[in-house]
Scaffold this motif. Sequence first.
Motif, PDB file in Angstrom:
ATOM      1  N   UNK A  18      -1.465   3.535   0.134  1.00 40.60           N
ATOM      2  CA  UNK A  18      -1.086   3.450   0.315  1.00 40.60           C
ATOM      3  C   UNK A  18      -1.937   2.077   2.507  1.00 40.60           C
ATOM      4  N   UNK A  19      -0.839   1.571   2.344  1.00 42.85           N
ATOM      5  CA  UNK A  19      -1.406   0.798   3.670  1.00 42.85           C
ATOM      6  C   UNK A  19      -0.900   0.417   4.886  1.00 42.85           C
ATOM      7  N   UNK A  20      -0.691   0.765   6.355  1.00 51.39           N
ATOM      8  CA  UNK A  20      -0.218   0.993   7.029  1.00 51.39           C
ATOM      9  C   UNK A  20      -0.156  -0.677   7.879  1.00 51.39           C
ATOM     10  N   UNK A  21       0.937  -1.171   8.239  1.00 54.12           N
ATOM     11  CA  UNK A  21       1.261  -2.364   8.578  1.00 54.12           C
ATOM     12  C   UNK A  21       0.140  -2.607   9.449  1.00 54.12           C
ATOM     13  N   UNK A  22      -0.842  -2.495  10.562  1.00 49.90           N
ATOM     14  CA  UNK A  22      -2.391  -2.359  10.493  1.00 49.90           C
ATOM     15  C   UNK A  22      -2.882  -2.834   9.771  1.00 49.90           C
ATOM     16  N   UNK A  23      -3.549  -2.086   8.965  1.00 53.72           N
ATOM     17  CA  UNK A  23      -4.717  -2.213   7.352  1.00 53.72           C
ATOM     18  C   UNK A  23      -3.728  -3.330   7.467  1.00 53.72           C
ATOM     19  N   UNK A  24      -2.934  -3.802   6.478  1.00 55.20           N
ATOM     20  CA  UNK A  24      -2.026  -4.529   5.886  1.00 55.20           C
ATOM     21  C   UNK A  24      -2.640  -6.211   6.366  1.00 55.20           C
ATOM     22  N   UNK A  25      -2.468  -6.275   7.740  1.00 57.75           N
ATOM     23  CA  UNK A  25      -2.598  -7.106   8.205  1.00 57.75           C
ATOM     24  C   UNK A  25      -4.020  -7.810   8.109  1.00 57.75           C
ATOM     25  N   UNK A  26      -4.983  -6.474   8.583  1.00 60.14           N
ATOM     26  CA  UNK A  26      -6.987  -6.757   8.307  1.00 60.14           C
ATOM     27  C   UNK A  26      -7.237  -7.506   7.325  1.00 60.14           C
ATOM     28  N   UNK A  27      -6.804  -6.390   6.378  1.00 60.43           N
ATOM     29  CA  UNK A  27      -6.871  -6.823   4.548  1.00 60.43           C
ATOM     30  C   UNK A  27      -6.070  -8.530   4.505  1.00 60.43           C
ATOM     31  N   UNK A  29      -5.767 -11.123   6.631  1.00 56.63           N
ATOM     32  CA  UNK A  29      -5.922 -11.713   7.479  1.00 56.63           C
ATOM     33  C   UNK A  29      -4.884 -12.282   8.455  1.00 56.63           C
ATOM     34  N   UNK A  30      -3.814 -11.348   9.219  1.00 55.37           N
ATOM     35  CA  UNK A  30      -3.532 -12.215   9.684  1.00 55.37           C
ATOM     36  C   UNK A  30      -2.611 -11.215  11.145  1.00 55.37           C
ATOM     37  N   UNK A  31      -1.645 -11.641  11.957  1.00 53.38           N
ATOM     38  CA  UNK A  31      -1.179 -10.144  12.884  1.00 53.38           C
ATOM     39  C   UNK A  31       0.052  -9.013  12.161  1.00 53.38           C
ATOM     40  N   UNK A  32      -0.236  -8.334  12.653  1.00 53.86           N
ATOM     41  CA  UNK A  32       0.080  -7.185  12.782  1.00 53.86           C
ATOM     42  C   UNK A  32       1.791  -7.388  12.322  1.00 53.86           C
ATOM     43  N   UNK A  33       2.251  -8.356  13.559  1.00 57.39           N
ATOM     44  CA  UNK A  33       3.788  -8.703  13.891  1.00 57.39           C
ATOM     45  C   UNK A  33       4.151  -9.670  11.687  1.00 57.39           C
ATOM     46  N   UNK A  34       3.323 -10.306  11.536  1.00 58.08           N
ATOM     47  CA  UNK A  34       3.591 -11.187  11.100  1.00 58.08           C
ATOM     48  C   UNK A  34       4.083 -10.055   9.225  1.00 58.08           C
ATOM     49  N   UNK A  35       3.029  -9.524   9.326  1.00 53.75           N
ATOM     50  CA  UNK A  35       3.501  -7.626   8.329  1.00 53.75           C
ATOM     51  C   UNK A  35       4.591  -7.679   8.420  1.00 53.75           C
ATOM     52  N   UNK A  36       5.168  -7.177   9.577  1.00 56.40           N
ATOM     53  CA  UNK A  36       6.549  -6.462   9.615  1.00 56.40           C
ATOM     54  C   UNK A  36       7.591  -7.913   9.474  1.00 56.40           C
ATOM     55  N   UNK A  53       6.348   3.261   8.226  1.00 54.62           N
ATOM     56  CA  UNK A  53       6.781   2.219   7.285  1.00 54.62           C
ATOM     57  C   UNK A  53       5.092   2.182   6.782  1.00 54.62           C
ATOM     58  N   UNK A  54       5.039   2.216   4.991  1.00 56.09           N
ATOM     59  CA  UNK A  54       3.897   1.910   4.194  1.00 56.09           C
ATOM     60  C   UNK A  54       3.578   1.133   3.131  1.00 56.09           C
ATOM     61  N   UNK A  55       2.842   0.490   3.032  1.00 59.09           N
ATOM     62  CA  UNK A  55       2.871  -0.184   1.876  1.00 59.09           C
ATOM     63  C   UNK A  55       1.520  -0.187   1.009  1.00 59.09           C
ATOM     64  N   UNK A  56       2.435  -0.269  -0.355  1.00 61.89           N
ATOM     65  CA  UNK A  56       1.954   0.386  -1.643  1.00 61.89           C
ATOM     66  C   UNK A  56       0.726  -1.143  -1.716  1.00 61.89           C
ATOM     67  N   UNK A  57      -0.616  -0.243  -2.084  1.00 60.09           N
ATOM     68  CA  UNK A  57      -1.189  -1.285  -2.401  1.00 60.09           C
ATOM     69  C   UNK A  57      -1.318  -1.976  -4.084  1.00 60.09           C
ATOM     70  N   UNK A  58      -0.170  -1.998  -4.717  1.00 60.07           N
ATOM     71  CA  UNK A  58       0.088  -2.320  -5.629  1.00 60.07           C
ATOM     72  C   UNK A  58       0.803  -4.142  -5.315  1.00 60.07           C
ATOM     73  N   UNK A  59       1.515  -3.421  -4.192  1.00 62.73           N
ATOM     74  CA  UNK A  59       2.885  -4.257  -3.582  1.00 62.73           C
ATOM     75  C   UNK A  59       1.760  -5.236  -2.474  1.00 62.73           C
ATOM     76  N   UNK A  60       1.100  -4.729  -1.943  1.00 62.34           N
ATOM     77  CA  UNK A  60      -0.360  -6.007  -1.650  1.00 62.34           C
ATOM     78  C   UNK A  60      -0.551  -7.099  -2.025  1.00 62.34           C
ATOM     79  N   UNK A  61      -1.139  -6.387  -2.906  1.00 59.37           N
ATOM     80  CA  UNK A  61      -1.671  -7.299  -4.040  1.00 59.37           C
ATOM     81  C   UNK A  61      -0.598  -8.457  -4.740  1.00 59.37           C
TER      82      UNK A  61
END
Length: 72
Positions: A18-27, A29-36, A53-61
Amino acid sequence: MNTHREHENGAGPPERYLYTAAEAADLLAVGRTSVYEFMADGRLPSVRIGRRRRIKAADLRAFVEDLAHDEG
């Protein structure tokens, strides 16, 4: 509870589930607001754990794969 899984070949750091929105944003290369925004419009699924809220690694891929298919 172990929240990490070793790579199949045992090399490199363990994969996170699982990733936070901020971690997903870093991965991504977008802003945290975009992830939300991606989560709010359903393009990026997320799970609720308590109030967070958390994002599953598989969903991020899958999200990244969908972006690649949309371009092509």
